[in-house]
Scaffold this active site. Structure first.
Site, PDB file in Angstrom:
ATOM      1  N   HIS A  20      -2.318   4.422  -3.561  1.00 52.72           N
ATOM      2  CA  HIS A  20      -1.319   5.342  -3.683  1.00 52.72           C
ATOM      3  C   HIS A  20      -0.079   4.430  -4.183  1.00 52.72           C
ATOM      4  O   HIS A  20       0.909   4.910  -5.037  1.00 52.72           O
ATOM      5  CB  HIS A  20      -0.834   6.043  -2.597  1.00 52.72           C
ATOM      6  N   HIS A  64      11.432  -1.188   4.897  1.00 52.92           N
ATOM      7  CA  HIS A  64      10.400  -0.281   5.605  1.00 52.92           C
ATOM      8  C   HIS A  64       9.285  -0.845   6.586  1.00 52.92           C
ATOM      9  O   HIS A  64       8.859  -2.058   6.249  1.00 52.92           O
ATOM     10  CB  HIS A  64       9.789   0.772   4.683  1.00 52.92           C
TER      11      HIS A  64
HETATM   12  O1  LIG Z   1      -3.488   2.435   7.862  1.00 47.84           O
HETATM   13  C1  LIG Z   1      -3.686   1.546   6.948  1.00 47.84           C
HETATM   14  O2  LIG Z   1      -4.522   0.870   7.012  1.00 47.84           O
HETATM   15  C2  LIG Z   1      -2.739   1.838   5.666  1.00 47.84           C
HETATM   16  C3  LIG Z   1      -1.807   2.665   5.851  1.00 47.84           C
HETATM   17  C4  LIG Z   1      -0.855   2.883   4.535  1.00 47.84           C
HETATM   18  O3  LIG Z   1      -1.590   3.041   3.566  1.00 47.84           O
HETATM   19  C5  LIG Z   1       0.544   2.765   4.633  1.00 47.84           C
HETATM   20  C6  LIG Z   1       1.252   2.825   3.598  1.00 47.84           C
HETATM   21  C7  LIG Z   1       2.665   2.975   3.512  1.00 47.84           C
HETATM   22  C8  LIG Z   1       3.365   2.633   2.368  1.00 47.84           C
HETATM   23  O4  LIG Z   1       2.757   2.591   1.139  1.00 47.84           O
HETATM   24  C9  LIG Z   1       4.823   2.618   2.275  1.00 47.84           C
HETATM   25  O5  LIG Z   1       5.519   2.975   2.984  1.00 47.84           O
HETATM   26  O6  LIG Z   1       4.975   1.769   1.347  1.00 47.84           O
HETATM   27 FE   FE2 Z   2       3.438   0.902   0.212  1.00 41.89          FE
END
Ligand SMILES: O=C(O)CCC(=O)/C=C/C=C(\O)C(=O)O
Ligand code: FE2
EC number: 1.13.11.16
Length: 315
Positions: free
Chosen positions: A117, A181
């Site tokens: 993503h 973050h």
């Molecule tokens: O749980 C995991 O291994 C991955 C968690 C995750 O994909 C979190 C993503 C958060 C972001 O992309 C963000 O806040 O930038």
């Molecule tokens: Fe991220």
């Protein structure tokens, strides 16, 4: 030759489709996306160069590069993002890689980059289709310590910007990530043995159930963070806005002094995603003077994000 380069730098969040924002914040954010969309469609690029991190979906501790360019790439479709192949112009990706290596920057290459993503969200928001434009994906490690010095990211961005300046096509640079973050992404320093395997990518293909549980953990953390009960680091709006000011100033060298440990301490474990912004602004700086045309910022706890967005044009 007229250089034609523009930049969209924006935070991403896996929670965009999974969190409920207060009505006024949601409306403001949608208006910011609309502004960015108008900017992108008015510019109408021929090619996109996309700087993005990965969250242990395509890059793992079996072999973690500081940065990598994709000659071909596929989106894995986490958090409901669009899955499928990106339209990567292989010859251009190779040519950029050769140029950057020639500049003495140790860029790695992938003939089958897996992206998540973090890479595709801006494309989806701008075009509703990750295949809408040819895109050269550039991964920048932003969640897996140790990190290369910030200066190397500036030099990487400048090198790519110099290459793009020689092209006779309109190029939109997208930087996806940041700002302050600290979402619950597993970390090597605190991982149990199962998490360690996941971080190394040696645990085998992730099941749909495990993927759903992993995503739900982030969604729950965001809900708790908004309620003030989550055990994650707070956002750092002052740090975010100071950084955005430096980026807008046109002189990126003060960022060379940013230490990864300090960034983590002040702005959280995922603050290193601002490396994508630094690379994008550095690419712009290599093509001449630039100016920030539009700038948006709001700390949004429901998204676990100091959420920023800028559009940048050549002066
Ligand atoms: O749980 C995991 O291994 C991955 C968690 C995750 O994909 C979190 C993503 C958060 C972001 O992309 C963000 O806040 O930038
Ligand atoms: Fe991220």
């Amino acid at each position: 030759m007229t250089v034609s380069l523009a930049l969209l730098a924006m935070s991403h969040s896996p929670l965009l489709e999974h969190a409920e924002l207060p009505g006024d914040v949601s409306a403001e954010l949608q208006a910011a996306f609309d502004t960015a969309r108008t900017f992108v469609h008015d510019f109408d690029p021929d090619i996109i160069v996309n700087f993005a991190p990965d969250h242990y979906n395509g890059f793992f501790y079996t072999l973690m590069p500081a940065f990598c360019i994709g000659y071909a790439a596929e989106s894995i479709g986490d958090y409901g993002s669009q899955a499928g192949r990106l339209d990567v112009p292989e010859d251009l990706a190779r040519s950029i890689a050769e140029h950057v290596l020639g500049d003495g920057i140790d860029l790695t290459v992938s003939l089958d980059m897996q992206v998540d993503h973090g890479a595709v969200q801006p494309m989806e928001l701008m075009y509703s289709d990750i295949g809408a434009k040819p895109v050269v994906p550039v991964f920048i490690n932003s969640v897996a310590p140790p990190f290369t010095p910030v200066q190397r990211i500036r030099l990487l961005g400048e090198s790519i910007g110099r290459y793009l300046s020689t092209m006779d096509q309109k190029v939109l640079v997208i930087s996806s990530g940041g700002l302050s973050h600290d979402p619950p992404v597993p970390r090597l320093a605190t991982a149990n043995s199962e998490q360690r395997k996941a971080l190394m990518g040696t645990g085998g293909p992730i099941s749909a159930e495990a993927r759903a549980a992993r995503q739900q953990r982030v969604i729950d953390a965001a809900r708790d963070f908004a309620a003030g009960t989550a055990d994650i680091q707070d956002l750092a709006p002052q740090w975010d806005q100071d950084l955005m000011r430096i980026l807008a100033s046109g002189d990126l060298t003060p960022l060379d002094d940013f230490s990864p440990d300090e960034m983590t301490r002040i702005a959280g474990n995922s603050s290193h995603e601002v490396r994508t912004w630094i690379a994008g602004y550095a690419a712009m700086s290599a093509a001449g003077d630039y100016e920030v045309e539009y700038s948006y910022y709001r700390p949004i706890r429901e998204l676990i994000a100091g959420f920023g967005m800028t559009t940048v044009v050549q002066r």
